[in-house]
Each structure stands twice: as structure tokens, then as C-alpha cells.
Design a protein around this motif. Structure first.
Motif, PDB file in Angstrom:
ATOM      1  N   ALA A 181     -78.663  -0.327-117.339  1.00 21.73           N
ATOM      2  CA  ALA A 181     -78.623   0.090-115.802  1.00 21.73           C
ATOM      3  C   ALA A 181     -79.608  -0.884-115.179  1.00 21.73           C
ATOM      4  N   ALA A 182     -79.425  -1.087-113.727  1.00 18.40           N
ATOM      5  CA  ALA A 182     -80.217  -1.835-112.934  1.00 18.40           C
ATOM      6  C   ALA A 182     -80.102  -1.258-111.470  1.00 18.40           C
ATOM      7  N   VAL A 183     -81.404  -0.915-110.991  1.00 20.26           N
ATOM      8  CA  VAL A 183     -81.151  -0.036-109.708  1.00 20.26           C
ATOM      9  C   VAL A 183     -81.788  -1.114-108.646  1.00 20.26           C
ATOM     10  N   VAL A 184     -81.013  -1.097-107.646  1.00 21.82           N
ATOM     11  CA  VAL A 184     -81.550  -2.064-106.492  1.00 21.82           C
ATOM     12  C   VAL A 184     -81.563  -1.252-105.083  1.00 21.82           C
ATOM     13  N   GLY A 185     -82.213  -1.810-104.000  1.00 20.33           N
ATOM     14  CA  GLY A 185     -81.995  -1.279-102.614  1.00 20.33           C
ATOM     15  C   GLY A 185     -80.979  -1.912-101.830  1.00 20.33           C
ATOM     16  N   VAL A 186     -80.182  -1.393-101.062  1.00 21.58           N
ATOM     17  CA  VAL A 186     -79.352  -1.944-100.380  1.00 21.58           C
ATOM     18  C   VAL A 186     -79.418  -1.560 -98.859  1.00 21.58           C
ATOM     19  N   PRO A 187     -79.450  -2.262 -97.812  1.00 20.58           N
ATOM     20  CA  PRO A 187     -79.563  -2.132 -96.679  1.00 20.58           C
ATOM     21  C   PRO A 187     -78.695  -0.889 -95.891  1.00 20.58           C
ATOM     22  N   ASP A 188     -79.412   0.037 -95.272  1.00 20.90           N
ATOM     23  CA  ASP A 188     -78.755   1.253 -94.687  1.00 20.90           C
ATOM     24  C   ASP A 188     -79.388   1.395 -93.094  1.00 20.90           C
ATOM     25  N   GLU A 189     -78.176   1.275 -92.365  1.00 24.06           N
ATOM     26  CA  GLU A 189     -78.557   1.589 -90.725  1.00 24.06           C
ATOM     27  C   GLU A 189     -79.581   2.757 -90.502  1.00 24.06           C
ATOM     28  N   ARG A 190     -79.213   3.544 -91.047  1.00 21.65           N
ATOM     29  CA  ARG A 190     -79.754   5.015 -90.681  1.00 21.65           C
ATOM     30  C   ARG A 190     -81.171   4.990 -91.413  1.00 21.65           C
ATOM     31  N   ASN A 236     -87.646   1.731-111.695  1.00 22.32           N
ATOM     32  CA  ASN A 236     -87.690   2.154-113.095  1.00 22.32           C
ATOM     33  C   ASN A 236     -87.415   3.606-113.691  1.00 22.32           C
ATOM     34  N   ASP A 237     -87.790   4.270-112.417  1.00 28.49           N
ATOM     35  CA  ASP A 237     -87.535   6.012-112.692  1.00 28.49           C
ATOM     36  C   ASP A 237     -86.205   6.140-112.637  1.00 28.49           C
TER      37      ASP A 237
END
Length: 527
Positions: free
Chosen positions: A448-457, A433-434
Motif C-alpha cells: 500500500a502507498a498513501v499520498v495526498g491529492v488536492p482538494d478544493e474544500r 505510515n499510519d
């Protein structure tokens, strides 16, 4: 006795106007709708539907829905309105969960929606024996049930006449509403007659809806908000109701203008629709304020820029609020008389308690983030056929919303996102939301829509998908730079994608689970 069907019968008895309901340009009296509903109730009894039985409804926004919904409750049965946009497999899953004795369909141009017919046939072939009933038309009102038991040629003869409402208790279940499933598979939420009465009273009281109001029903009636805060609240308050069969911003503005609507609102995407919608030729948007007194936004986070854009175009107050299907649609709203704090979801409605707690259920101090929990007369009885989910959601005697929130010194609640949507980036909590609020403050951004995506690091990385305003232009790099200037270094999106649209459900909520960000984040990947 407390039977929610009396909401319609009392409204019909007390109505002082001949026309109190309009749908698809068909004006009708509440007495006519009540008579049709009572007749349908008698026909349901003839089909063997009695107290405690479940009747599935598959109807668009229509008089058919209104008449059938209250008819089911009138006989003491449980209404299970289904989302008419579901596909065959999803409908079949809902049927398997609610096990209806009768499936009622009506209000469609064709006899039945194809996906419903297919789902019902498949369910029957699996050994189930429900009755499929189509609502027929009599004198322009839904007046009868043509019922098919076992096969289209086997007709059940209805009886004539009306019946009185069954003496149900406040804690008896009157409807099962399937959640939109924005974060997972839909669950069947059981609401009681007491839930419907208390929410209808609290919402109409909070919004000051009364007999002089004309309410536009734009939300789907199969949704919790459509049923409780629109249909039941309007009838209980004695207001007139204009039903929009299927929502779009242009159609809503046309009805608001022609029927002199006084009260209307919906989820943020619906408000976005009227802010950017077209009015009939020659109509000044601000002229609507001569009759349109109030609007609202709820059901999902409403950016401050959207609320400001609404006020700028129409010059009409709009209040922001919050609710869940599990709380009969509404829990809190900003007060109509103010003060309005657009960044918040307002204060609890009458009878509702809200707290922000930590993992041990201890209340948190002002301004500290934790999970929002709720209790009160609007809270559901529970999820149907799901004891494990009930045990989890009712921990400590409160309904656990799964939403992250804070409370300020005045008791106003502000959401930060969902526990399951929170992005954990390198050990830092990022609240969607922020980030969405910052993006939608950009002059070129519409949604707008904000999501998390996988990140190896880092474990997860922050990604954003945006829709630009008509005629506006920007680039992923420019939007990332905008966020970088306004957010902590760990929180701004490293990936920004510009899209034509975002996936939304039937109630207008953005379906983040359906957003897939391209691998590598192109365009505008790393930053």
C-alpha cells in the motif's frame, strides 16, 4: 592513513577460505579479486587518474563493480557509482554534476549499456573530454581496462603491475552516491573513507556478522546500502559474499538455499519478494533456518504484517531498521538479541546520536512527534556542488532527515512519515505510515502507498493505492470501511485504487512521486 581500499586488501590477506565471493555462479578467492583491483588501479593511474579525481562507474552487481570500486579508492580518487537503470538524460545530469575524468563500464553482456553510451557521447560533444574505459576479462576476473579517449579508435595503453593504497585521510571523500530521488531530484552525497570504515564496523557489529557468515548481496551495489552495509561490512567482518546480479525473490531464495546463506535483508519490497517467492522443488521454507540465522528490513517503512509474514513462513528472526544515503545507509536497527519492536526502527547504531526536535531544534518529550535529526561518524561530508542544500540540511550541527518520528521510554524510534509527504487535511495532520500500516494489516492487501491529492474544500485529501495478495480479492469500498473502523475520521482514505503494481526505484523503494491518482477518485471515490 585510512584508505577504504584496504578493506578489500585486508580481507584478502586474512581470508582462511579459498572461495569468499560468488557472483553469477562464479566462485573466486578474495586474493583474486584483490589482484584484479590492484591491476585496475595501476591502469587508472596510466589514464591520468590521481588523488581527488572522480571516476564514474556504470556496472551491475558483478565482480567488475567490486574490483573497480576499490581500485578507484586505491589511487586516492573518488568513485561515483551510477544507477544502471537511469535513462540517458538522468545519466547525463549525473555526469555533469560529478565531472568524471574517466567513466568505467563493465559487467554487461554487451560492451556498454546503450543509454550510457548515448549519455557519454552527448556529454563529450558538449566539450568535455573524459576517458571512456571498458573493463575487459582475463581468466574469468575483471583484469584490464580497454580505454578510449576522444573516440573509439584512440586507445590509451595501460601499464602493468599493482600499486599500494594512496595515503588518504579519514575526512577525504572516497565516493559520491546519488540519492534515489524518492522525494525530488537526486543529489550527490559525498561519503568519506572514515564514513565507510565506521559504518562497516558499526553495522557488522550490530548484526553480529563474522567469518562464519555467508552474506547475500541483493541490494544494488551502486546504492549506499549495497556499498557500505553489504560489501564493506561483509569484507571487514571476514564474511563470505554471494552477489545476486539482479534481484527477484525466487532467485534470492535459490541462492540462499544453495549457498547456505546465513544473513540477508533489504528494503521491504525485497522482503516481500522472498515471503511470496518460490523455493526449489521439495525445499521446506522452514528448513532454511538450519543455516539462515537472521534477516533485516530497512530503507523504508516495513509494515508489521510483512515482518510477521516473514517469521511465519521461515521461522527466522528479522529486525527492522532505518538509514539514509546521507548517513552511509544505516542509522538504527532493532537489537538482534531483542527486544524487537516491529513498529519502530530500533535504537541508534554504535556512534550514532538521534533526536526528535521541534522547529526550534528543542528536543521533544517522549511520544511527541517532531523531525528526526542525526549526527555521528556515519554522517556524510555534504552534498556535492550544493552549498544551499548543505546549509539547510545541517542546521544546528545535526543532519535534518525530513522524517517525522517519536521516541519511546526505551529509546526506540518510530517513524510517522516524511515532512513533505505529510497530508494536511482540513487543518489535521495525516501521516501516510499510519494509514499504510492499517491497510497492510488487511488479509487481502500485499502493498500500500498513501499520498495526498488536492482538494478544493480541505486543501488535501487522503488517497491510497494498494496491491492485493495473489488469489485474494477485495474492493475499494471494503478497504475504506476497514480503515474507517481503525483510524480517526479525518485520516482514513476517501479514495482507494486497486492496482497490479506500484512504481519502485532501483533500490526497491516505492516512488510516491510517480503515483498519480485518477481524478475524482474512481473507483471508490467519496465516502
Amino acid at each position: 592513513m585510512l584508505n577504504a581500499a584496504t578493506i578489500l586488501s585486508a580481507a584478502a590477506r586474512l581470508s582462511e577460505r579459498e572461495t569468499r565471493m560468488v557472483c553469477a555462479e562464479r566462485p573466486v578467492s578474495l586474493a583474486g579479486v584483490e589482484a584484479a583491483s590492484a591491476a585496475l588501479a595501476a591502469r587508472l593511474l596510466s589514464l591520468g587518474v590521481g588523488p581527488g579525481a572522480t571516476v564514474a562507474l556504470f556496472c551491475p552487481n558483478s565482480l567488475h563493480f567490486v574490483a573497480a570500486y576499490f581500485a578507484v579508492m586505491r589511487v586516492g580518487a573518488v568513485a561515483a557509482p551510477l544507477n544502471i537503470l537511469l535513462k540517458r538524460a538522468q545519466i547525463a545530469a549525473c555526469l555533469a554534476d560529478c565531472s568524471p575524468a574517466v567513466l568505467v563500464c563493465g559487467g554487461f553482456p554487451d560492451p556498454a549499456a546503450p543509454q550510457l553510451q548515448e549519455a557519454w557521447e552527448g556529454w563529450r560533444m558538449a566539450g568535455n573530454t573524459p576517458v571512456f574505459a571498458r573493463i575487459t576479462e582475463e581468466d574469468g576476473l575483471p583484469g584490464g581496462l580497454a580505454a578510449e579517449a576522444g573516440s573509439p579508435s584512440e586507445t590509451v595503453s595501460p601499464v602493468s603491475g599493482a600499486i599500494s593504497a594512496h595515503p588518504t585521510r579519514p575526512d577525504d571523500v572516497c565516493c559520491v552516491i546519488y540519492t534515489s530521488g524518492t522525494t525530488g531530484n537526486p543529489k550527490g552525497v559525498e561519503l568519506t573513507h572514515g564514513n565507510l570504515f565506521s559504518l562497516a564496523y558499526a553495522f557488522s557489529r550490530h548484526m553480529r556478522v563474522g567469518p562464519s557468515d555467508t552474506v547475500l548481496a541483493g541490494m544494488p551495489l551502486f546504492s549506499s546500502f549495497g556499498q557500505t552495509a553489504t560489501l564493506c561490512a561483509s569484507l571487514l567482518a571476514g564474511a563470505s559474499l554471494v552477489i545476486l546480479p539482479r534481484y527477484n525473490g525466487d532467485a534470492a531464495l535459490d541462492l540462499i538455499h544453495r549457498h547456505r546463506v546465513t544473513f540477508f535483508g533489504g528494503v521491504p519490497t525485497m522482503i516481500h519478494g522472498v515471503v511470496h517467492g518460490a523455493l526449489p522443488d521439495g525445499v521446506d521454507p522452514r528448513a532454511l533456518a538450519a543455516h539462515w540465522r537472521l534477516s533485516f528490513a530497512g530503507g523504508a517503512h516495513a509494515p508489521a504484517a510483512l515482518l510477521e509474514g516473514f517469521r511465519e513462513r521461515f521461522g527466522i528472526p528479522i529486525v527492522h531498521g532505518y538509514g539514509l544515503t546521507e548517513t552511509s545507509a544505516v542509522s538504527s536497527f532493532n537489537p538482534v538479541a531483542g527486544p524487537h519492536k516491529d513498529a519502530t526502527i530500533g535504537v541508534p547504531l554504535w556512534g550514532v546520536e538521534m533526536r526528535v526536535v521541534d522547529e526550534t531544534m528543542a528536543p521533544l518529550p517522549t511520544g511527541e512527534r517532531g523531525e528526526l535529526v542525526i549526527r555521528g561518524p556515519h554522517v556524510m561530508k555534504g552534498y556535492r556542488n550544493n552549498p544551499e542544500a548543505n546549509a539547510a540540511v545541517f542546521r544546528g550541527g545535526w543532519l535534518h532527515t525530513g522524517d517525522i518520528a517519536t521516541v519511546d521510554d526505551d529509546g526506540y524510534v518510530q517513524l510517522a512519515g516524511r515532512l513533505k509527504e505529510m497530508i494536511l487535511r482540513g487543518g489535521q495532520n495525516v501521516y501516510p505510515n499510519d494509514v499504510e500500516e492499517v491497510l497492510q494489516a488487511h488479509p487481502a492487501v500485499s502493498l500500500a502507498a498513501v499520498v495526498g491529492v488536492p482538494d478544493e474544500r480541505l486543501g488535501e485529501e487522503v488517497a491510497a493505492c494498494v496491491v492485493l495478495r495473489a488469489g485474494e480479492g477485495s474492493t475499494p469500498e471494503a478497504l475504506k470501511a476497514w480503515c474507517r473502523e481503525r483510524l480517526p475520521a479525518f485520516a482514513y482514505p476517501r479514495t482507494v485504487e486497486i492496482r497490479e503494481s506500484l512504481p519502485v526505484g532501483a533500490t526497491g523503494k516505492i516512488l510516491k512521486r510517480e503515483i498519480v491518482v485518477r481524478a475524482g477518485g474512481a473507483p471508490g471515490a467519496a465516502g
